[in-house]
Motif scaffolding. Structure first.
Motif, PDB file in Angstrom:
ATOM      1  N   ALA A 223       0.809  -1.227   0.000  1.00  0.00           N
ATOM      2  CA  ALA A 223       0.000   0.000   0.000  1.00  0.00           C
ATOM      3  C   ALA A 223       0.838   1.271   0.000  1.00  0.00           C
ATOM      4  O   ALA A 223       0.322   2.364  -0.223  1.00  0.00           O
ATOM      5  N   MET A 224       2.141   1.136   0.222  1.00  0.00           N
ATOM      6  CA  MET A 224       3.005   2.316   0.373  1.00  0.00           C
ATOM      7  C   MET A 224       2.938   3.317  -0.776  1.00  0.00           C
ATOM      8  O   MET A 224       2.768   4.515  -0.538  1.00  0.00           O
ATOM      9  N   PRO A 225       3.079   2.865  -2.022  1.00  0.00           N
ATOM     10  CA  PRO A 225       3.044   3.844  -3.121  1.00  0.00           C
ATOM     11  C   PRO A 225       1.727   4.617  -3.166  1.00  0.00           C
ATOM     12  O   PRO A 225       1.711   5.822  -3.455  1.00  0.00           O
ATOM     13  N   ASN A 226       0.628   3.925  -2.870  1.00  0.00           N
ATOM     14  CA  ASN A 226      -0.678   4.587  -2.888  1.00  0.00           C
ATOM     15  C   ASN A 226      -0.836   5.554  -1.719  1.00  0.00           C
ATOM     16  O   ASN A 226      -1.381   6.644  -1.868  1.00  0.00           O
ATOM     17  N   LEU A 227      -0.346   5.138  -0.552  1.00  0.00           N
ATOM     18  CA  LEU A 227      -0.409   6.028   0.605  1.00  0.00           C
ATOM     19  C   LEU A 227       0.382   7.300   0.333  1.00  0.00           C
ATOM     20  O   LEU A 227      -0.055   8.409   0.649  1.00  0.00           O
ATOM     21  N   ARG A 228       1.534   7.113  -0.305  1.00  0.00           N
ATOM     22  CA  ARG A 228       2.384   8.270  -0.586  1.00  0.00           C
ATOM     23  C   ARG A 228       1.750   9.186  -1.637  1.00  0.00           C
ATOM     24  O   ARG A 228       1.784  10.412  -1.513  1.00  0.00           O
ATOM     25  N   ALA A 229       1.154   8.580  -2.648  1.00  0.00           N
ATOM     26  CA  ALA A 229       0.495   9.384  -3.685  1.00  0.00           C
ATOM     27  C   ALA A 229      -0.670  10.181  -3.094  1.00  0.00           C
ATOM     28  O   ALA A 229      -0.853  11.367  -3.390  1.00  0.00           O
ATOM     29  N   PHE A 230      -1.435   9.541  -2.240  1.00  0.00           N
ATOM     30  CA  PHE A 230      -2.549  10.229  -1.580  1.00  0.00           C
ATOM     31  C   PHE A 230      -2.014  11.338  -0.671  1.00  0.00           C
ATOM     32  O   PHE A 230      -2.554  12.455  -0.643  1.00  0.00           O
ATOM     33  N   ALA A 231      -0.935  11.044   0.050  1.00  0.00           N
ATOM     34  CA  ALA A 231      -0.348  12.035   0.956  1.00  0.00           C
ATOM     35  C   ALA A 231       0.160  13.253   0.192  1.00  0.00           C
ATOM     36  O   ALA A 231      -0.035  14.398   0.622  1.00  0.00           O
ATOM     37  N   ILE A 232       0.790  13.020  -0.958  1.00  0.00           N
ATOM     38  CA  ILE A 232       1.283  14.146  -1.764  1.00  0.00           C
ATOM     39  C   ILE A 232       0.108  14.982  -2.261  1.00  0.00           C
ATOM     40  O   ILE A 232       0.161  16.217  -2.278  1.00  0.00           O
ATOM     41  N   SER A 233      -0.966  14.291  -2.631  1.00  0.00           N
ATOM     42  CA  SER A 233      -2.152  15.010  -3.107  1.00  0.00           C
ATOM     43  C   SER A 233      -2.742  15.887  -2.003  1.00  0.00           C
ATOM     44  O   SER A 233      -3.230  16.983  -2.267  1.00  0.00           O
ATOM     45  N   LEU A 234      -2.685  15.403  -0.776  1.00  0.00           N
ATOM     46  CA  LEU A 234      -3.222  16.185   0.345  1.00  0.00           C
ATOM     47  C   LEU A 234      -2.277  17.304   0.740  1.00  0.00           C
ATOM     48  O   LEU A 234      -2.701  18.454   0.914  1.00  0.00           O
ATOM     49  N   CYS A 235      -0.989  16.976   0.895  1.00  0.00           N
ATOM     50  CA  CYS A 235      -0.017  17.930   1.434  1.00  0.00           C
ATOM     51  C   CYS A 235       0.444  18.953   0.399  1.00  0.00           C
ATOM     52  O   CYS A 235       0.817  20.060   0.751  1.00  0.00           O
ATOM     53  N   GLY A 236       0.472  18.566  -0.839  1.00  0.00           N
ATOM     54  CA  GLY A 236       0.922  19.476  -1.879  1.00  0.00           C
ATOM     55  C   GLY A 236       2.424  19.446  -2.091  1.00  0.00           C
ATOM     56  O   GLY A 236       2.933  20.068  -3.007  1.00  0.00           O
ATOM     57  N   ASN A 237       3.158  18.738  -1.244  1.00  0.00           N
ATOM     58  CA  ASN A 237       4.600  18.608  -1.471  1.00  0.00           C
ATOM     59  C   ASN A 237       5.074  17.280  -0.902  1.00  0.00           C
ATOM     60  O   ASN A 237       4.504  16.749   0.057  1.00  0.00           O
TER      61      ASN A 237
END
Lengths: 81, 184
Positions: B16-30
Motif C-alpha cells: 500500500a506504500m506507493p498509494n499512501l504516498r500518492a494520496f499524501a502528496i495530493s493532500l499535502c501538496g509537497n
C-alpha cells in the motif's frame, strides 16, 4: 438546504431537475449537499484521464529511503531476528 | 497477532506504500511533508495493527489513519512548506488551455485550487477507485456529502481547464447561467 430542491445525483450522470439550472450558484456553496449541474460524459472522461495520469505518476515514483529503512525492520522481524 | 497474520499485515502494508504516498502528496501538496505523513501513518498502523478487523478493507483502514493524521496534525502550514522537488517553484508562463495539453505540474496546480475536502474526495473516488460508501467511511461523513464534494471538485476542475460542458444544459458555465438568470 431549501426543501424540495433535493437532487439525487447518481455516481456519474444523475439528471438534475430542470429548475435547478437556475440555482447553480448553490454549486459555489461549500455546504450544499447537491450540485445541480452535471458535467457531460466527455468532460468527465477527460477529467478522469488527467486525474489518472497525474496519480499514476505519483504512484510510480520511487519509494523514499526512509520507508525502505522501515521495510528492512519489518523484514528482520519476520525472520525472527 | 499470529505470525502468518503478522506476515500478511506487513506485506499488505508494503504493497500500500506507493498509494499512501500518492494520496499524501495530493493532500499535502509537497513530497517532503507527504513523506513525514506516510511515515507517521505507517508507525500508527504498526502500533495499532491489532485494532484492524480481519476481513475488512485493509487499504481503507490505512487511508483512514493517513487522512485523520493529516487533518489533525499536518494540515496547518500546508502552504508554507517549500516543495522539496521544486514543483511549486517551477511556475509556467502559460495557461494549460493555451498549449492544448497538460503536464503533471499543470494538473497539480489545478488540484491545489480545490478545498482540502474536495481534493480528498476526488482522489479517493476518482484516482484510488474507492466506492462512495468506502470514501464516506474513510472521511467520516455521509455518502451524500462525498458525492457532493466529488461533483463540486469535478465542476471546478473542468471550469479551470476550460472544458466544462454539461448534460442537457449546454456549454454554459454556471457563473454565466447565474448572470443570465439575474438579468431576466
Amino acid at each position: 438546504m431549501p426543501a424540495g430542491k433535493k437532487v439525487d445525483l447518481q455516481a456519474d450522470g444523475g439528471q438534475p431537475e430542470e429548475k435547478d439550472v437556475y440555482n447553480m450558484h448553490t454549486a459555489m456553496n461549500e455546504e450544499a449537499e447537491d450540485v445541480p449541474v452535471v458535467l457531460d460524459e466527455r468532460t468527465r472522461a477527460e477529467l478522469g484521464r488527467q486525474l489518472a495520469k497525474y496519480y499514476s505518476q505519483l504512484i510510480s515514483q520511487p519509494i523514499p529511503d526512509q520507508f525502505l529503512e522501515l521495510l528492512k525492520k519489518l523484514d528482520s522481524k519476520e525472520r525472527g531476528e | 497477532m499470529s505470525e502468518p497474520a503478522n506476515r500478511s499485515f506487513n506485506t499488505a502494508l508494503v504493497a500500500a506504500m506507493p498509494n499512501l504516498r500518492a494520496f499524501a502528496i495530493s493532500l499535502c501538496g509537497n513530497s517532503h511533508t507527504a513523506n513525514d505523513l506516510v511515515q507517521e501513518t505507517l508507525a500508527k498502523a504498526l502500533a495499532n495493527c491489532d485494532r484492524f478487523k480481519e476481513g475488512t478493507n485493509f487499504k481503507a483502514w490505512l487511508f483512514t489513519i493517513l487522512r485523520n493524521t493529516y487533518f489533525s496534525d499536518f494540515r496547518r502550514g500546508r502552504r508554507e512548506v517549500a516543495d522539496s522537488d521544486g514543483l511549486a517553484a517551477a511556475r509556467l508562463s502559460t495557461h494549460p488551455e493555451q498549449h492544448g495539453h497538460m503536464d503533471m505540474l499543470d494538473f497539480k496546480r489545478l488540484l491545489d485550487q480545490l478545498s482540502d475536502d474536495q481534493r480528498e474526495a476526488l482522489i479517493l473516488v476518482g484516482a484510488e477507485g474507492f466506492s462512495y460508501d468506502e470514501t464516506a467511511e474513510i472521511c467520516g461523513c455521509a455518502v451524500g456529502t462525498i458525492k457532493s464534494r466529488v461533483n463540486r471538485a469535478r465542476l471546478k476542475l473542468a471550469e479551470l481547464m476550460g472544458i466544462a460542458t454539461f448534460e442537457d444544459i449546454g456549454p454554459e458555465l454556471p457563473t454565466q447561467a447565474v448572470m443570465k438568470r439575474a438579468s431576466v
